[in-house]
Design a protein around this motif. Structure first.
Motif, PDB file in Angstrom:
ATOM      1  N   VAL A   1      20.039  73.089  55.706  1.00  0.00           N
ATOM      2  CA  VAL A   1      21.475  73.362  55.567  1.00  0.00           C
ATOM      3  C   VAL A   1      22.074  72.480  54.462  1.00  0.00           C
ATOM      4  O   VAL A   1      22.872  72.943  53.642  1.00  0.00           O
ATOM      5  N   ILE A   2      21.665  71.210  54.412  1.00  0.00           N
ATOM      6  CA  ILE A   2      22.202  70.324  53.362  1.00  0.00           C
ATOM      7  C   ILE A   2      21.774  70.819  51.975  1.00  0.00           C
ATOM      8  O   ILE A   2      22.579  70.888  51.041  1.00  0.00           O
ATOM      9  N   LEU A   3      20.493  71.221  51.867  1.00  0.00           N
ATOM     10  CA  LEU A   3      20.028  71.744  50.572  1.00  0.00           C
ATOM     11  C   LEU A   3      20.833  72.991  50.191  1.00  0.00           C
ATOM     12  O   LEU A   3      21.168  73.217  49.027  1.00  0.00           O
ATOM     13  N   TRP A   4      21.181  73.771  51.189  1.00  0.00           N
ATOM     14  CA  TRP A   4      21.967  74.985  50.961  1.00  0.00           C
ATOM     15  C   TRP A   4      23.340  74.625  50.400  1.00  0.00           C
ATOM     16  O   TRP A   4      23.811  75.199  49.427  1.00  0.00           O
ATOM     17  N   VAL A   5      23.981  73.623  51.025  1.00  0.00           N
ATOM     18  CA  VAL A   5      25.314  73.201  50.575  1.00  0.00           C
ATOM     19  C   VAL A   5      25.238  72.696  49.132  1.00  0.00           C
ATOM     20  O   VAL A   5      26.109  73.003  48.309  1.00  0.00           O
ATOM     21  N   ILE A   6      24.177  71.936  48.825  1.00  0.00           N
ATOM     22  CA  ILE A   6      24.039  71.416  47.456  1.00  0.00           C
ATOM     23  C   ILE A   6      23.944  72.581  46.471  1.00  0.00           C
ATOM     24  O   ILE A   6      24.576  72.583  45.420  1.00  0.00           O
TER      25      ILE A   6
END
Ligand code: HEM
Length: 218
Positions: free
Chosen positions: A137-142
């Protein structure tokens, strides 16, 4: 300068991605099909998933460690530095493919070690999968932060594109690997053909990149 002037920058991303894929898939084939006993019918999905997840990890590690490596005085070629964005985005796409494939494979008959005898998942599998989902999810936000409609919110973008935020994603990715694999890491007698598990190979890549980043960041 005319509008048609193109400033060409050296970029080796295609070559780097191709070699990372050859290495990762090659390692998965060697460890599980050739040294191990996994039947070839499992290549297209089960083994491919392992190769893709390793390639994702290596590409993401390159993304956050090449700049700091250059700062430490190791002359990283310009074509590698210019490739960082493409490597990060491709790594993220590979993570997405890995997550989709893993959702489909996540059964007791495939991953016996992740399940208790009553069919519920073990504590370690739970921690590992939680870390994997949060990391994704964090990679997605980035990746979303590269969308233009978000780039107007400067403070938000500065936070999510900061190196600390990316490193949080990678630390969670490392936790995903640790909880799933540490028991196997500690038992080299069980390694097929003496080859370390993919989770350990990915973990070593990450740790090296993380140390480079810690000392080389500006
Ligand atoms: C929704 C998120 C995720 C899910 C459901 C998931 C699921 C899994 C599963 C089930 C495995 C075991 C694969 C196997 O042994 O065949 C695995 C391994 C792995 N995952 Fe993930 N994962 C997720 C996110 C991530 C992320 C974000 C990364 C990278 C940053 C990652 C990298 C890896 C790596 C390198 C392995 C090691 C493969 C092996 O040892 O065989 N995963 N994941």
């Amino acid at each position: 300068m005319s509008n048609s002037t193109v400033i060409s920058k050296k970029n080796y991303s295609g070559m780097i991605i191709a070699w990372v894929c050859v290495f990762s898939l090659g390692y998965a084939i060697l460890r599980y099909h050739i040294a191990g006993t996994v039947p070839w019918k499992d290549f297209p999905f089960f083994i491919m998933n392992k190769g893709i997840s390793l390639a994702a990890f290596i590409l993401l590690t390159f993304n956050f460690s090449l700049g700091p490596l250059n700062n430490l005085g190791v002359k990283v070629p310009e074509g590698w530095l210019n490739s960082r964005k493409a490597l990060g985005m491709t790594g993220f796409l590979f993570v997405l493919i890995h997550a989709l494939m893993s959702f489909m494979l996540f059964k007791i008959s495939v991953y016996g070690k992740f399940f208790e005898t009553d069919g519920t998942i073990t504590l370690m599998a739970g921690l590992s999968m939680l870390a994997g989902v949060l990391s994704m999810v964090i990679l997605w936000v980035i990746n979303l932060s590269f969308q233009t409609y978000l780039s107007e919110d400067k403070a938000f973008i500065q936070f999510i594109t900061s190196r600390r935020f990316l490193l949080t994603a990678m630390l969670l990715g490392a936790a995903h690997l640790f909880f799933m694999g540490y028991k196997g890491w500690l038992d080299p007698s069980g390694w097929h053909g003496g080859l370390p598990p993919i989770s350990l190979v990915a973990f070593v890549f990450f740790t090296t990149g993380y140390v480079i980043n810690l000392f080389g960041r500006k």
